[in-house]
Design an enzyme around this catalytic site. Structure first.
Site, short mmCIF file in Angstrom:
data_model
loop_
_atom_site.label_atom_id
_atom_site.label_comp_id
_atom_site.label_asym_id
_atom_site.label_seq_id
_atom_site.Cartn_x
_atom_site.Cartn_y
_atom_site.Cartn_z
CG ASN A 95 48.38 -7.40 63.04
OD1 ASN A 95 47.89 -7.96 62.07
ND2 ASN A 95 47.73 -6.46 63.73
CG HIS A 143 56.25 -10.58 60.66
ND1 HIS A 143 57.14 -10.76 61.71
CD2 HIS A 143 56.95 -10.89 59.53
CE1 HIS A 143 58.31 -11.14 61.23
NE2 HIS A 143 58.22 -11.24 59.92
CB CYS A 144 53.24 -11.96 65.64
SG CYS A 144 53.84 -10.29 65.88
CG LEU A 145 48.98 -14.11 64.30
CD1 LEU A 145 47.71 -13.43 63.78
CD2 LEU A 145 48.65 -15.07 65.44
#
Length: 347
Positions: free
Chosen positions: A331, A333-335
């Site tokens: 999501n 944060h990962c992006l």
């Protein structure tokens, strides 16, 4: 410029994510990554998140040359484009981890990226971190370890959160013992204590990244996602992690204050169990970008928003549609990857 030394020995440390950002770094989705679902839906949700981040701080978008017009169409003037060929969009994991020193200088750590244990093509993404650092003329440290940014979270005062499921997975660094992994993480991030949780979320394609299960709100305070359904696969996982957090201290000897957020209800998309987490939010300057999931999770979405308003009264909580983004395995944060405010180190 590559620095042939250890960050900690030169006074560099990884700052907490709430340290003021100079910008956010992201990467435009590519069809080769084969995100489940219509790409149009993915790009609409993704670009909406980009525009909301840009309300708080500058955004640099890594994008292939043939997709620059598409980036402009979806994001308008919200981004600065850095032309580069990428395999996927998870800059938290393949981008540089920035470190700072007491002189206000920044440098970047270039971890070895192997696409979460060799699951996907990653030849281009393993070059993202050096390319970003070169683009901004920021010195880099090449770390001799496979690592992803989503597998770690720090309090800025010497404590790091991670999971055994990820960092000790044999698909990352099978030649390194736990002790050697700890030693390298501590030296490159200037960490004094690592808090090891057992597992991440059930079905997490990253093998248990910490950014889906726990994060620091501030030094001594941890937010963790919990599951209250004894029949759910994440129930025992969350209970085990809570037990560890309640029985340990941070690098300064503080017992943790633990804030719990209830896990979203499970969602299956086209036969795929989605890994949903409210903890996969992103700190921006003065705000929080929070994924919410709607539908049967609408009530829990509201509860998560209200909880974060309590925890961060001085930050604006901005919700985004996290469901299409979760189809790709992560999501917001990962992006994203934050670049802290500072000047490139002169070494």
């Amino acid at each position: 410029m590559v620095i042939d030394d250890i960050p900690a020995s030169l006074g560099f440390r990884m700052p907490a994510e709430w340290h003021k950002h100079a910008r956010t770094i992201m990467a435009w989705p590519v069809v080769e990554a084969e995100w489940p679902g219509p790409l149009e839906e993915i790009l609409e949700a993704y670009s909406d998140a980009v525009k909301k981040i840009a309300m708080f701080e500058p955004v640099t978008m890594i994008a292939r040359g043939d997709l620059m017009d598409q980036v402009h169409d979806y994001c308008g003037s919200a981004v600065e484009i850095m032309k580069f060929i990428n395999d996927d969009s998870w800059t938290r994991d393949n981008g540089p981890t920035f470190v700072i020193n007491n002189k206000g200088e920044i440098a970047g750590i270039n971890w070895i990226f192997n696409a979460w244990g060799g699951k996907y093509p990653c030849e281009n993404d393993n070059r993202v971190a050096p390319a970003v650092l070169k683009h901004y003329n920021i010195p880099r440290f090449d770390a001799p370890i496979v690592m992803e940014g989503g597998s770690i979270h720090v309090d800025g005062e010497g404590t790091l959160l991670t999971t055994e499921e990820c960092l000790l997975n044999i698909n990352r660094n099978p030649h390194l013992t736990r002790e050697k992994i700890e030693d390298r993480v501590k030296k490159y991030l200037n960490i004094q204590k690592i808090v090891w949780l057992k597992e991440g979320l059930y079905g997490d394609d990253t093998d248990g990244h910490i950014d889906n299960v726990a994060c620091f709100a501030k030094p001594g305070v941890i937010i963790t996602q919990v599951c209250s359904d004894p029949n759910a696969p994440d129930y025992q996982r969350s209970q085990n992690n809570l037990e560890i957090l309640r029985s340990t201290t941070d690098a300064k000897g503080r017992t943790f204050e633990i804030i719990e957020i209830e896990q979203p209800n499970p969602v299956v998309y086209d036969g795929l169990h989605l890994t949903l987490s409210y903890l996969n939010f992103y700190f921006v300057n003065g705000g929080i970008i929070l994924p919410v999931f709607g539908g049967e999770n609408s009530t829990k979405d509201v509860a998560a928003i209200e909880k974060l308003k309590e925890v961060f009264p001085d930050r604006k909580i901005v919700a985004i549609n996290g469901l299409p983004l979760t189809r790709g395995g992560g999501n917001i944060h990962c992006l994203t990857q934050q670049m802290p405010e500072g000047i490139p180190a002169r070494l």
